[in-house]
Write an enzyme that holds these catalytic residues in place. Sequence first.
Site, short mmCIF file in Angstrom:
data_model
loop_
_atom_site.label_atom_id
_atom_site.label_comp_id
_atom_site.label_asym_id
_atom_site.label_seq_id
_atom_site.Cartn_x
_atom_site.Cartn_y
_atom_site.Cartn_z
N GLY A 390 0.73 -1.24 -0.09
CA GLY A 390 0.13 0.04 -0.05
C GLY A 390 0.84 1.17 -0.07
O GLY A 390 2.13 1.27 -0.06
N GLY A 392 1.04 4.99 1.78
CA GLY A 392 0.46 6.11 2.85
C GLY A 392 1.18 7.43 2.95
O GLY A 392 2.13 7.66 1.96
N GLY A 393 0.96 8.35 3.88
CA GLY A 393 1.80 9.64 3.79
C GLY A 393 3.03 9.64 4.06
O GLY A 393 4.05 10.31 3.77
N GLY A 395 5.12 6.76 3.18
CA GLY A 395 5.80 6.36 2.33
C GLY A 395 5.10 4.88 1.87
O GLY A 395 4.02 4.39 2.45
N ASP A 514 -3.10 10.35 15.72
CA ASP A 514 -3.46 10.19 14.32
C ASP A 514 -4.25 8.72 14.15
O ASP A 514 -3.92 8.00 13.52
CB ASP A 514 -2.44 10.04 13.47
CG ASP A 514 -2.87 10.30 12.08
OD1 ASP A 514 -3.77 10.84 11.88
OD2 ASP A 514 -1.98 9.54 10.96
#
Length: 713
Positions: A390, A392-393, A395, A514
Site C-alpha cells: 500500500g 501512505g503519507g 511512504g 492520528d
Amino acid sequence: MRFLSSVGLPCHPWMATVILPLLLLLVPLTAAQMWPSCGESGDYESKSTYEANLRLLSSTLPKKAASSTTLFATDTVGNVPNVIFALALCRGDTNSSACEGCLVTAFQDGQEHCTNNKDAAVYYDSNPCMLRFSNQNFLATTVNEHILVIGSIESLMNFPKLLLFTLLNSTAQSAVNSSRRFTTSRLDVSSFPTLYCLMQCTPDLTADDCAACLRPYNQYTLKYMDGKKGGRVLGTRCTMRYETFPFFQGDPMLRIINLATEVPPNNNTMPIITANPAPQSQSPVEAPPPPEAQATIQELHGHNSRKRALWIITVAALLLSIFLCIICFVVWMRRRRKGTEILHDQAAMNRPEEDALAWRLEQKSSEFILFDLSEILHATHNFSKENLLGQGGFGPVYKFCTYFQGQLPDGTEIAVKRLASHSGQGFTEFENEVELIAKLQHSNLVKLMGCCIKGEEKLLVYEYLPNKSLDFFIFDVNRTTLVDWNKRCVIIEGIAQGLLYLHKHSRLRIIHRDLKASNILLDQDMNPKISDFGLAKIFSTNDTQGSTKKVVGTYGYMAPEYASEGIYSIKSDVFSFGVLLLEILSGKKNSGFHQHEDFLNLLGYSWHLSEGGRCLELLEASIVEEIHAAEASRYINIALMCVQERADDRPTMSTVVSMLNSENVNLPEPKHPAYFNLRVSKEDESGRVPYSNNADTICSNNDLTITEEPDGR
C-alpha cells in the site's frame, strides 16, 4: 574449552592465553557445587516455542534416564527452528531416584545460569549427573564438547607420576571394556596416599570411541594437575576424576596394587595400560621402574625442600600476576569507555541526523534489529511492485518473506515501511516512531521488529499482518460482510485496550494523535493492532495536555481544540476513537460524508438519529440483523460521549473500556458533538493534512487548508 565464562570473568583473547592455565591450576574442587558451560548458539525468547519445548523436555528426560539400566538417555523435541537435542547421564554408582532428582535440578540450573541460552551443559561437584541441551544436533556425533578442567589447589607432595598414570590408564581401560562404560578404582601403594578414581563414557559410545574420548584426558592431567591432590576433566561424552579420598559410592570395581612397568613417553601421552590386580592378601610390591623412571623418582625425593619452596614462590607469583592483570584491565576499560564516550559525542555532533539516530540505537542495544539494506533490497526484489502492500503519507509499504543472517527464522513474514523522499516531515516521523514504539509492548499495538538507516533510505520493519487495515473492510461494500458484529465488537474492544495502554499502563504516557481506520491493522484472526506512531507525543505522568504550533493530522478525526488551537491531550485520542467507533458501526467515513437530512457530517447525523430514537438507521446493513436496538443505542451513546465538543466532557479510555464491558450501566446523555454543522472534507493522497491554526477557517464550509509553522515541541 569454556572455562573463563564458567567462573564469571571477561573472555578477552589476551586473558584467555595468559590467565586460563593459571585458573586451571588454582581453582579448588570445593569452590562451587555446580559448573555451567554456556554455548554460543544464540538465545531464545521468553515464552517462545523453544522455551515451551525445553519445559516439555525437562519433564520427560529425567524420568527416561532414571528408568534406564545405564542411567543414560537422549531425546529430541520440536521442529526446526525450535528443535532441541538433549543428553542426560547419571553417574554409574547412583540410584534411579537420585538420578531423576539431579537431572530435574540440572534443567533448572541450566536455564538459570545460562539464561535463555539455546546451548548449555551442567556439571556438579557432588550431585551425580550431567546434562546438555542444544539446538544443534550434537547427538549425531561422538565429539566431546563443553570440556572443563578443574584441579585441586592442594598439592600431593612427592607422589610419583608413574603411580598416577598407572591408576588413570588402568581405570580408563576398565571403563572402555565395561558394558556400561563406567568404572571406579583404587590404587594402594605403601608409603604413598591411596588414590581413588572414576571414569565414565556415555553408554552409546563404542569401546574405541570411549578410549578416544578419554585419551586426551591424560594430557590435561599432566599439564594442569601435575602434583595436585585431586582433579577432574568434565565433558559431555566422557568424565574423569581422581582424589585421595573415596568420593564415589560402594567398593571400587578395580583395585590396583602392582605398578605397571611402562613409563609415560616424553611427548606427554600415556598409552592405556592394563593392570593385573594381585590377591588381596599380598602386600603391595613396587616393581623397579626403568632407569628413566628411577631418575624421576630420585629427583623428587632428593629435592623435596627445594621443590616445595619453588612451588610456593610460583603460586604466589601467579596470584600476584592475576591480581595485577585484573587491576590493569579495569583501569584500561574505564579509560577506554571514557574516551569512547567522548568520541561518540563528537561523532554524533558531526554526523547527519539520521546517522546520529542509528548511533543512539546501537549504543542503547535496543531489542529490535538494525537490518542491512542489501538484505532488504534482495528480499523485496529491489522494492518491486509485486511486493507493494500500500501507499501512505509516510511512504510505500512492502511485504517480504526472508531470512536475515540468523536474526529472524526462515520464512518470517515482514512488512517494510519505506520513507518517501518527497515526505517533508518524513525523518521526524521516522525518528519518533523508531524511538517510541520500540519501547511499547501490547497485543493491540503493532510490533516494530527493527529498522534500516542507509544514506537516503529510511526503513521501518514491522511484523506482517495479513488482513491489511480496518478501512479495507468497513468501507468496501464487497467486503463489509466479512466483518460481522461479533468481530466488530472484538475490534472495538481491542482498539480501546490499546489506547488505554498508551494513555495509562505503558512506561510512557503516549498521545497517538492520528488514530483512524487505516492505522488499525488486522492480524490473521482479525485482532486489531494500532500502528503508525510518527505523530505520537510523549507525556510525563504529571502532564495532562500539550500544545504545538504545527497542527498535523487527518481530516475527520482531529478534536476541535487540537485543530483550532493546537492543544492535544488524551482526550484528543478519545475524540478520534469516538469518530472511529461511529465509522465501524455505520460503515461510512466521517470525511466526505454524504448529506443526510441537512446534516453535513457523520457526527451530527449520528447524534440526530440517537436523539430521535432511530439508532438502527445508522448501522451498516450487514449487521442490523445481528444487533439489538438497546445494544446499538449503547454503542452509539458511547461514541457520541467521546466526540463531545468540550474535552472535559469526554470520558477517559478507562471509562470507555468500562462502559463497553458493562451492559447494564445507565449512560449519561451526551451533549451535541463537535463540528455539528460542519462539512469535513476528504483526505488528500497522503492521508494526513494539517488543519489551519485559525478558528474561523475551522468553522467555514469550505475545504480546510494547510498551514505549516515552526513546531513548538
